[in-house]
Design a protein around this motif. Structure first.
Motif, PDB file in Angstrom:
ATOM      1  N   GLY A 291     -16.442   4.267   8.018  1.00  7.71           N
ATOM      2  CA  GLY A 291     -16.487   3.338   9.313  1.00  7.71           C
ATOM      3  C   GLY A 291     -15.268   2.178   7.812  1.00  7.71           C
ATOM      4  N   GLN A 292     -15.647   2.799   7.138  1.00  8.28           N
ATOM      5  CA  GLN A 292     -14.983   1.867   5.983  1.00  8.28           C
ATOM      6  C   GLN A 292     -13.149   1.568   6.031  1.00  8.28           C
ATOM      7  OE1 GLN A 292     -16.267   2.351   2.213  1.00  8.28           O
ATOM      8  NE2 GLN A 292     -15.034   0.898   1.319  1.00  8.28           N
ATOM      9  N   SER A 293     -12.733   0.922   5.297  1.00 10.16           N
ATOM     10  CA  SER A 293     -11.391   0.847   5.632  1.00 10.16           C
ATOM     11  C   SER A 293     -10.679  -0.330   4.795  1.00 10.16           C
ATOM     12  CB  SER A 293     -10.836   0.073   7.348  1.00 10.16           C
ATOM     13  OG  SER A 293      -9.979  -0.755   6.823  1.00 10.16           O
ATOM     14  N   PHE A 294      -9.510   0.583   4.006  1.00  9.90           N
ATOM     15  CA  PHE A 294      -9.219  -0.438   2.889  1.00  9.90           C
ATOM     16  C   PHE A 294      -8.711  -1.330   3.249  1.00  9.90           C
ATOM     17  CE2 PHE A 294      -6.036   2.975   4.483  1.00  9.90           C
ATOM     18  CZ  PHE A 294      -4.668   2.087   5.060  1.00  9.90           C
ATOM     19  N   GLY A 295      -8.809  -2.136   4.759  1.00  8.63           N
ATOM     20  CA  GLY A 295      -7.973  -3.742   4.809  1.00  8.63           C
ATOM     21  C   GLY A 295      -8.968  -4.335   5.320  1.00  8.63           C
TER      22      GLY A 295
ATOM     23  N   LEU B 195       0.659  -1.060   0.154  1.00  9.49           N
ATOM     24  CA  LEU B 195      -0.023   0.090   0.207  1.00  9.49           C
ATOM     25  C   LEU B 195       1.290   1.618   0.281  1.00  9.49           C
ATOM     26  CD1 LEU B 195      -2.464  -1.278   2.761  1.00  9.49           C
ATOM     27  CD2 LEU B 195      -2.779  -0.934   0.173  1.00  9.49           C
ATOM     28  N   ARG B 196       2.157   1.330  -0.020  1.00  8.70           N
ATOM     29  CA  ARG B 196       3.457   1.919  -0.064  1.00  8.70           C
ATOM     30  C   ARG B 196       2.739   3.461  -1.402  1.00  8.70           C
ATOM     31  NH1 ARG B 196       8.143   3.633   0.790  1.00  8.70           N
ATOM     32  NH2 ARG B 196       8.847   1.687   1.921  1.00  8.70           N
ATOM     33  N   GLU B 197       2.137   3.292  -2.740  1.00 11.10           N
ATOM     34  CA  GLU B 197       1.982   4.474  -3.092  1.00 11.10           C
ATOM     35  C   GLU B 197       0.229   4.582  -2.516  1.00 11.10           C
ATOM     36  OE1 GLU B 197       3.735   5.138  -5.424  1.00 11.10           O
ATOM     37  OE2 GLU B 197       5.416   3.984  -4.759  1.00 11.10           O
ATOM     38  N   ARG B 198      -0.420   4.622  -2.329  1.00  9.90           N
ATOM     39  CA  ARG B 198      -1.604   5.275  -2.022  1.00  9.90           C
ATOM     40  C   ARG B 198      -2.103   5.009  -0.289  1.00  9.90           C
ATOM     41  NH1 ARG B 198      -4.970   0.107  -3.141  1.00  9.90           N
ATOM     42  NH2 ARG B 198      -6.251   0.143  -1.482  1.00  9.90           N
ATOM     43  N   MET B 199      -1.447   4.145   0.557  1.00 11.41           N
ATOM     44  CA  MET B 199      -1.555   4.909   2.140  1.00 11.41           C
ATOM     45  C   MET B 199      -1.421   6.203   2.576  1.00 11.41           C
ATOM     46  SD  MET B 199      -0.245   2.804   5.850  1.00 11.41           S
ATOM     47  CE  MET B 199      -0.830   1.375   4.951  1.00 11.41           C
ATOM     48  N   PRO B 200      -0.307   6.948   2.173  1.00 13.75           N
ATOM     49  CA  PRO B 200       0.101   8.156   2.553  1.00 13.75           C
ATOM     50  C   PRO B 200      -1.523   8.883   1.921  1.00 13.75           C
ATOM     51  CG  PRO B 200       2.145   7.407   1.741  1.00 13.75           C
ATOM     52  CD  PRO B 200       0.715   6.327   1.297  1.00 13.75           C
ATOM     53  N   LEU B 201      -1.460   9.251   0.795  1.00 15.04           N
ATOM     54  CA  LEU B 201      -3.154  10.001   0.625  1.00 15.04           C
ATOM     55  C   LEU B 201      -4.810   9.514   1.016  1.00 15.04           C
ATOM     56  CD1 LEU B 201      -3.584  11.835  -2.005  1.00 15.04           C
ATOM     57  CD2 LEU B 201      -4.077  10.171  -3.648  1.00 15.04           C
ATOM     58  N   GLN B 202      -4.251   8.194   0.802  1.00 13.57           N
ATOM     59  CA  GLN B 202      -5.811   8.079   1.485  1.00 13.57           C
ATOM     60  C   GLN B 202      -5.803   8.445   3.392  1.00 13.57           C
ATOM     61  OE1 GLN B 202      -5.578   3.801   1.633  1.00 13.57           O
ATOM     62  NE2 GLN B 202      -7.086   4.126  -0.215  1.00 13.57           N
ATOM     63  N   ARG B 203      -4.630   8.396   4.192  1.00 14.54           N
ATOM     64  CA  ARG B 203      -4.204   8.514   5.407  1.00 14.54           C
ATOM     65  C   ARG B 203      -4.865   9.925   5.226  1.00 14.54           C
ATOM     66  NH1 ARG B 203      -0.079  10.087   8.056  1.00 14.54           N
ATOM     67  NH2 ARG B 203      -0.064  10.113  10.314  1.00 14.54           N
ATOM     68  N   ALA B 204      -3.663  11.218   4.609  1.00 11.28           N
ATOM     69  CA  ALA B 204      -4.397  12.712   3.988  1.00 11.28           C
ATOM     70  C   ALA B 204      -5.601  13.535   4.078  1.00 11.28           C
ATOM     71  CB  ALA B 204      -3.171  13.147   2.571  1.00 11.28           C
ATOM     72  N   LEU B 205      -6.435  12.215   2.998  1.00  9.19           N
ATOM     73  CA  LEU B 205      -7.101  12.822   2.422  1.00  9.19           C
ATOM     74  C   LEU B 205      -8.633  12.537   3.838  1.00  9.19           C
ATOM     75  CD1 LEU B 205      -7.528  10.933  -0.861  1.00  9.19           C
ATOM     76  CD2 LEU B 205      -8.049  13.489  -0.439  1.00  9.19           C
ATOM     77  N   LYS B 206      -8.652  11.318   4.597  1.00 10.01           N
ATOM     78  CA  LYS B 206      -8.656  10.775   6.027  1.00 10.01           C
ATOM     79  C   LYS B 206      -8.975  12.591   6.815  1.00 10.01           C
ATOM     80  CE  LYS B 206      -9.970   7.595   7.587  1.00 10.01           C
ATOM     81  NZ  LYS B 206     -10.867   5.806   8.256  1.00 10.01           N
ATOM     82  N   ALA B 207      -7.708  12.737   6.702  1.00 16.27           N
ATOM     83  CA  ALA B 207      -7.800  13.891   8.013  1.00 16.27           C
ATOM     84  C   ALA B 207      -8.400  15.061   7.466  1.00 16.27           C
ATOM     85  CB  ALA B 207      -5.915  14.320   7.960  1.00 16.27           C
ATOM     86  N   GLN B 208      -8.485  15.437   6.448  1.00 11.96           N
ATOM     87  CA  GLN B 208      -8.947  17.070   5.365  1.00 11.96           C
ATOM     88  C   GLN B 208      -9.986  16.615   5.856  1.00 11.96           C
ATOM     89  OE1 GLN B 208      -6.571  16.890   1.945  1.00 11.96           O
ATOM     90  NE2 GLN B 208      -4.743  17.196   2.587  1.00 11.96           N
ATOM     91  N   SER B 209     -10.986  15.481   5.083  1.00 14.31           N
ATOM     92  CA  SER B 209     -12.193  15.228   5.011  1.00 14.31           C
ATOM     93  C   SER B 209     -12.776  14.897   6.201  1.00 14.31           C
ATOM     94  CB  SER B 209     -11.960  14.525   3.974  1.00 14.31           C
ATOM     95  OG  SER B 209     -13.621  14.080   3.630  1.00 14.31           O
ATOM     96  N   PRO B 210     -13.727  15.591   6.627  1.00 14.08           N
ATOM     97  CA  PRO B 210     -14.667  15.153   7.815  1.00 14.08           C
ATOM     98  C   PRO B 210     -15.669  14.498   7.800  1.00 14.08           C
ATOM     99  CG  PRO B 210     -14.886  17.321   7.385  1.00 14.08           C
ATOM    100  CD  PRO B 210     -14.423  16.426   6.221  1.00 14.08           C
ATOM    101  N   THR B 211     -16.267  13.652   6.022  1.00 19.17           N
ATOM    102  CA  THR B 211     -17.467  12.705   5.546  1.00 19.17           C
ATOM    103  C   THR B 211     -16.293  11.443   5.668  1.00 19.17           C
ATOM    104  OG1 THR B 211     -17.795  14.263   4.117  1.00 19.17           O
ATOM    105  CG2 THR B 211     -18.114  11.755   3.962  1.00 19.17           C
ATOM    106  N   LEU B 212     -14.487  11.471   5.057  1.00 12.64           N
ATOM    107  CA  LEU B 212     -14.043  10.700   5.215  1.00 12.64           C
ATOM    108  C   LEU B 212     -14.094  10.073   6.825  1.00 12.64           C
ATOM    109  CD1 LEU B 212     -11.961  11.333   2.033  1.00 12.64           C
ATOM    110  CD2 LEU B 212     -13.827   9.195   2.316  1.00 12.64           C
ATOM    111  N   ALA B 213     -13.460  11.499   7.408  1.00 14.16           N
ATOM    112  CA  ALA B 213     -12.508  10.944   9.118  1.00 14.16           C
ATOM    113  C   ALA B 213     -14.001  10.506   9.270  1.00 14.16           C
ATOM    114  CB  ALA B 213     -12.242  12.055   9.704  1.00 14.16           C
TER     115      ALA B 213
END
Length: 194
Positions: free
Chosen positions: A122-126, A101-119
């Protein structure tokens, strides 16, 4: 897996990846909340209806697994030697999964930090990975009883979540991997089960 796909399946996979790629690029540039499904569809050169043929929602673009990822991590699990200590297998599988997940995890994490909807999602990529890991552990012939096996699995999964939850925003993915290795090392068994 790609070698066994027919032309139609390869085209569907290419479209799925094009949509995901366009969406992640737009999310990175303009933010998750500001990006619309219509913008994603336009960037991927598809219709809005086609978008929903591949993803149930805008949120799904962030979290859905690549169709080939599951066979990759299942190969990671089945590739562990049968006589390898369970904790060593779990450590190798979890670090390998996170590395994939090296390419995707940092962006997914950043998006969750920036977006109240994603934060709040309950869905998890794992989710599917952890289900498969539990099934793999349950099917493995182990020298330990069920309690010990379940405890070790839960400790390994918790160590992985702890590494992710304590990963500072300014640290690189390599720093995350070192943090994960440390968590797994510290959570690992220090004495044989009784």
């Amino acid at each position: 897996m790609a070698g066994t796909m027919n032309l139609r399946e390869r085209k569907k996979l290419a479209t799925w990846r094009a949509i995901r790629s366009a969406a992640l690029r737009l999310f990175d540039e303009g933010g998750y909340e500001a990006t619309t499904v219509e913008q994603i569809a336009a960037a991927a050169n598809i219709s809005r209806a086609t978008f929903f043929n591949y993803f149930a929602s805008k949120e799904a673009v962030v979290f859905d697994q690549d169709p080939e990822e599951r066979s990759d991590w299942q190969a990671l699990m089945s590739g562990r030697p049968a006589d390898e200590p369970l904790w060593d297998s779990l450590t190798a599988i979890l670090t390998g999964f996170c590395e994939s997940l090296r390419e995707r995890m940092p962006l997914q994490r950043a998006l969750k930090a920036q977006s109240p909807t994603l934060a709040q999602s309950g869905q998890s990529f794992g989710e599917q990975f952890f289900t498969d890991l539990r099934d793999w552990v349950a099917g493995r012939n182990s020298e330990y009883d069920e309690l010990t096996v379940t405890l070790r699995l839960n400790l390994a999964v918790t160590a992985t979540f702890t590494a992710y939850q304590t990963w500072p925003v300014d640290e690189s993915f390599d720093d995350f991997q070192r943090r994960l290795e440390r968590c797994l090392r510290e959570a690992g068994p220090t004495c044989p089960p009784g």
